[in-house]
Design a protein around this motif. Structure first.
Motif, PDB file in Angstrom:
ATOM      1  N   LEU A 154      39.400  38.905  37.143  1.00 59.74           N
ATOM      2  CA  LEU A 154      39.140  39.942  38.191  1.00 59.74           C
ATOM      3  C   LEU A 154      39.509  41.430  37.678  1.00 59.74           C
ATOM      4  O   LEU A 154      40.663  41.520  37.172  1.00 59.74           O
ATOM      5  CB  LEU A 154      39.871  39.646  39.535  1.00 59.74           C
ATOM      6  CG  LEU A 154      39.881  40.629  40.506  1.00 59.74           C
ATOM      7  CD1 LEU A 154      38.524  40.376  41.037  1.00 59.74           C
ATOM      8  CD2 LEU A 154      40.913  40.276  41.574  1.00 59.74           C
ATOM      9  N   GLN A 175      34.202  35.257  43.941  1.00 57.56           N
ATOM     10  CA  GLN A 175      33.900  35.647  45.219  1.00 57.56           C
ATOM     11  C   GLN A 175      33.124  34.603  46.010  1.00 57.56           C
ATOM     12  O   GLN A 175      32.114  33.758  45.412  1.00 57.56           O
ATOM     13  CB  GLN A 175      32.995  37.086  45.179  1.00 57.56           C
ATOM     14  CG  GLN A 175      32.484  37.791  46.386  1.00 57.56           C
ATOM     15  CD  GLN A 175      31.903  38.944  46.297  1.00 57.56           C
ATOM     16  OE1 GLN A 175      31.265  39.251  45.229  1.00 57.56           O
ATOM     17  NE2 GLN A 175      32.041  39.774  47.272  1.00 57.56           N
ATOM     18  N   TRP A 209      37.207  37.358  48.489  1.00 60.70           N
ATOM     19  CA  TRP A 209      37.610  37.118  47.115  1.00 60.70           C
ATOM     20  C   TRP A 209      38.721  36.051  47.246  1.00 60.70           C
ATOM     21  O   TRP A 209      39.670  36.170  48.105  1.00 60.70           O
ATOM     22  CB  TRP A 209      38.103  38.385  46.524  1.00 60.70           C
ATOM     23  CG  TRP A 209      36.774  39.300  45.936  1.00 60.70           C
ATOM     24  CD1 TRP A 209      36.255  40.026  47.160  1.00 60.70           C
ATOM     25  CD2 TRP A 209      35.935  39.481  44.949  1.00 60.70           C
ATOM     26  NE1 TRP A 209      35.059  40.936  46.590  1.00 60.70           N
ATOM     27  CE2 TRP A 209      35.167  40.466  45.261  1.00 60.70           C
ATOM     28  CE3 TRP A 209      36.238  38.766  43.733  1.00 60.70           C
ATOM     29  CZ2 TRP A 209      34.174  40.892  44.259  1.00 60.70           C
ATOM     30  CZ3 TRP A 209      35.257  39.329  42.916  1.00 60.70           C
ATOM     31  CH2 TRP A 209      34.209  40.209  43.104  1.00 60.70           C
TER      32      TRP A 209
END
Length: 841
Positions: free
Chosen positions: A319, A354, A360
């Motif tokens: 991420l 996602q 998320w």
């Protein structure tokens, strides 16, 4: 760029002007003192004047007090660079050579100016320095800008809808980025803060919450564990509007439980994700999604973006976060304080994806950083530090716990000393550190340590400790006890009594054995995970605190047997026991779980009554002309209208079965299930009132209504309502129902029968526990735990002795029932597995 709100534009002026703009509104509350925004602005101005003349590096060790906040804001207003420190302030001072040191302002310690002009080159954008690894002592700092802090505070205020009339409790230290962001976001909006050192376990904390009208309580996962332990679900806090959670992953089950509790109680739960490197927060899960998406971290804050770098086929990758609140960069040595922006986006080290709904979700870590109790822990750094103290260990991320593995092959392990060292180095509470002693550390085929295996739940043979005290009870001890009582070899430390299918029949045995193991049990223990129960071991006091429903069960079965044997005539005990059936349904089977799981739990509990009842009564029917297949099938009340003995002997069992089945069928309807969750107290109260007319005879058979399901269902629903009565007004409501519906219910038996019922129900409502001598408590527990078997078998025992010796008839009836119950507990686990399988079907 982040959208600039009017508050943000006003805050862009000198800091004291922004504070003064809120006038007489209360800004800070602490220890009986209050400070308005206007007063706060004046004091901040005074501190800023004290710093006038040069830009310096200020090391501040703040407490939860007004003086610390004033010092922090005054230094920022004077454009100083503030290094906010916690317990490792001495090490930071040595590494970073600050120009000014301010230690514990609230305790009277003043500023120590070490030089008039800074020894460091300080970049013009640099405002705050925070440790990147919590309190692990890592020298690396995060460089944060004024604009980044302000942008993040504004985005948080938008996402959480912070209002000027909000009051947030400072349950987190100000040297921790989450605690600091609570201060920033609330001062930005003109909201109030309660500065307190009290823990959520302390009654004084809740007194302050009530006195100051606290609306917001922030916490890390451990805070929510403590809230559960404090009996938060039963606590009245009418001013509370918001709970916020960050500082690490909280279990989805706990997220869902608090979100659904909030739906019932009128507060919102916001789950957040962040890091010091992002000036605190990066994303927020909207409160209305917490119950349905408890594994998600939500959506990026306004003005921020997230992306996945190098995603795999399933969309999982590291991420990466972008936004105005991203740090300027790291500082490893004092010369780095002169640097400007060296980082434009934040590589979090978290593996994420996602979801299809746009939310998320974090699925793992790509490096050796753990997050426990809100503290980011460099596990490699911790291993090196422990090695320097002569401990050769492996440190693993246990999710919400730190796991430290050590071998005992070379020499004995001093577990308390190792645990103490780990807590000192990390700042993690000892309750959240598991020291695991193994013959050898688990390893991969490559020879490297298998950290995933080390962090996995341990078997009962593994030595695990969570406290540096002799005689401590481990999670494995509690798990083993629950596994034995409930015949669940698959039990884990994360499971509670309720999770493992505990019900009213197994409750008494579990409670008594746990009390012998742990001391006095906390309120709400059936819903607490085994690990939390071990951590909550209570004091050992004289006597034993026995729950009132257990005392009433023992008293009820004793008076039933004694009245049947002719020693005296005190009737009504069976009807009190029916209310306790509803009481325990409300506590164990009707908890916060999906509708189908609820139904399954009800049916599993019912199977533990039906299976032994059918076996016993069916066996009796084979040898007795008075007992038929109808009694064995538990349908006497449906097929025989006139009361007759002994065929109606088992009416009580039938009442339990049919009332439970009716409630299970009712709650299987989705709309009814939703209503029962939305109004957990009002729903059973309304149901009781609706059933009230049916408590009298509907069939023209005098006296029969007190033994038929139509006449007794209100008792079960009233018991359910009593289990949900958390506040004094709610207890008054169920007391009023008791005093309204119980008198006049019986048309035979004299005044003793309704009085017995009224006193029993009121005791169940108002008296949670009764303290008894240990011996008496043990006897009460044995009788209560064996009550089903005593009831089923006493019909075959007492008639032979009642004429000549009713005392012997009673004693033998009780002994036979207790022996049967004990035999089942010890020698017939297959029977318990059978009842569980039947319930699952």
């Amino acid at each position: 760029m982040v959208t600039t709100t009017p508050h943000l534009r006003r805050a862009a002026r000198p800091l004291e002007a922004h504070l003064a703009s809120f006038g007489d509104r209360v800004a800070l509350r602490a220890g009986g003192r209050t400070l308005s925004y206007a007063e706060l602005a004046g004091r901040v101005r005074d501190v800023a004047h004290a710093y006038a003349g040069a830009r310096r590096l200020v090391l501040l060790v703040p407490g939860h007090d007004i003086e610390s906040v004033v010092e922090y804001l005054g230094a920022l207003s004077a454009d100083q660079v503030v290094l906010v420190a916690g317990s490792h302030a001495d090490a930071l001072a040595q590494a970073w050579d600050p120009d000014v040191i301010v230690a514990s302002p609230g305790r009277g310690a003043g500023r120590v100016f070490r030089r008039d002009v800074s020894a460091h080159a300080l970049h013009e954008d640099l405002a705050v320095l925070l440790s990147t690894s919590g309190t692990t002592g890592s020298p690396k700092l995060v460089r944060l800008s004024r604009d980044g802090l302000l942008a993040n505070a504004d985005a948080i205020a938008q996402a959480l809808a912070i209002r000027a009339d909000d009051v947030a409790a400072t349950t987190l230290p100000l040297h921790y980025c989450y605690g600091l962001s609570v201060l920033h976001s609330h001062l930005l909006m003109g909201a109030g803060l309660l500065l307190t050192d009290a823990c959520v376990l302390d009654e004084c904390f809740w007194s302050e919450v009530a006195a100051h009208g606290v609306t917001t309580i922030p916490g890390v996962p451990h805070t929510f564990e403590l809230l559960e332990r404090s009996g938060f679900a039963d606590r009245s806090a009418p001013s509370l509007r918001t709970l916020t959670q960050a500082g690490g992953r909280m279990s989805p089950e706990r997220v869902r439980a608090f979100a659904e509790l909030g739906q019932r109680r009128g507060f919102d739960l916001f789950v957040m994700y962040g890091a010091t490197e992002a000036s605190a927060r990066m994303s927020v899960l909207p409160a209305n999604l917490a119950a349905t998406a408890p594994t998600s971290i939500g959506l990026p804050l306004p003005g921020a973006h997230m992306r996945i770098e190098a995603p795999s086929d399933d969309g999982v990758g590291e991420l990466v976060f972008t936004g105005p609140n991203v740090m300027l960069g790291y500082a490893s040595v004092p010369a780095d304080l002169a640097l400007g922006r060296t980082v434009s986006e934040l590589h979090t080290g978290d593996l994420a994806r996602q979801r299809r709904d746009g939310l998320w979700e974090i699925v793992g870590r790509s490096n050796r950083i753990a997050k426990v109790c809100g503290l980011r822990l460099d596990l490699d750094h911790l291993e090196r530090e422990l090695c320097a103290r002569s401990f050769v260990v492996a440190a693993a991320d246990g999710g919400d716990r730190l796991v430290v593995g050590v071998t005992d092959g070379a020499r004995p392990v001093d577990v308390p000393a190792l645990l103490l060292a780990a807590t000192e180095l990390t700042g993690v509470p000892a309750a959240l550190v598991d020291v695991v002693v193994l013959p050898d550390l688990p390893r991969l085929a490559s020879g490297k340590i298998d950290y995933r295996a080390l962090a996995a739940p341990r078997s009962n043979t593994t030595t695990t400790t969570t406290r540096p005290r002799a005689g401590v009870v481990s999670p494995a001890d509690v798990t083993a006890l629950l596994a034995t009582v409930l015949a669940r070899p698959d039990a884990q430390p994360t499971h509670s009594f309720v999770d493992l299918g505990g019900d009213s029949l197994s409750y008494v045995e579990a409670a008594l054995r746990l009390e012998r193991l742990l001391g006095e049990l906390p309120s709400g223990w059936p819903a607490m995970p085994a690990a939390a129960l071990a951590d909550a071991a209570g004091p050992r006091r004289r006597g034993s605190a026995v729950e009132t429903n257990v005392v009433l069960r023992a008293l009820g079965i004793f008076t039933i047997v004694a009245s049947h044997a002719g020693l005296f005539s005190i009737t009504g005990g069976a009807h009190v026991l029916l209310a306790i059936v509803g009481f325990n349904l409300g506590r164990f089977q009707l908890g916060e779980r999906p509708r189908r799981e609820r139904t399954g739990a009800i049916l599993r509990g019912l199977a533990r009554v039906v299976v032994p009842s059918v076996l016993v009564i069916g066996t009796v029917a084979m040898f007795s002309p008075d007992i038929t297949w109808k009694q064995a099938a538990l349908i006497t009340s449906l097929t025989e209208w006139a009361w007759s003995e002994p065929r109606w002997s088992y009416w009580f069992i039938e009442a339990i079965v049919f009332s439970t089945l009716l409630l299970a069928g009712l709650l299987a309807v989705p709309a009814v299930d939703r209503a029962s969750r939305r109004w957990p107290f009002a729903f059973p109260v309304t149901l009781t009132i609706a059933l009230a007319p049916a408590r009298f005879d509907l069939f023209g058979i005098p006296g029969d209504h007190v033994h038929r399901i139509n006449g007794m269902l209100w008792l079960v629903t009233l018991g359910w309502a009593i289990s949900q009565a958390r506040t004094v007004p709610q207890r008054l409501v169920v007391s009023a129902l008791t005093l309204t519906f119980a008198p006049g219910f019986f048309n035979v038996g004299g005044p003793i029968r309704p009085a017995y019922l009224v006193v029993g129900l009121l005791a169940l409502t108002w008296l949670p526990r009764v303290r008894l001598p240990v011996g008496v408590a043990s006897l009460v527990g044995v009788l209560a735990a064996s009550s089903l078997w005593i009831y089923l078998l006493h019909w075959r025992v007492y008639p032979a002795l009642e004429v000549h010796s009713p005392v012997a008839a009673i004693a033998l009836s009780l002994l036979v029932g207790v022996a049967a119950a004990e035999g089942v507990r010890r020698g017939a686990p297959p029977l318990r597995r059978l009842t569980r399988r039947l319930g699952n079907r």
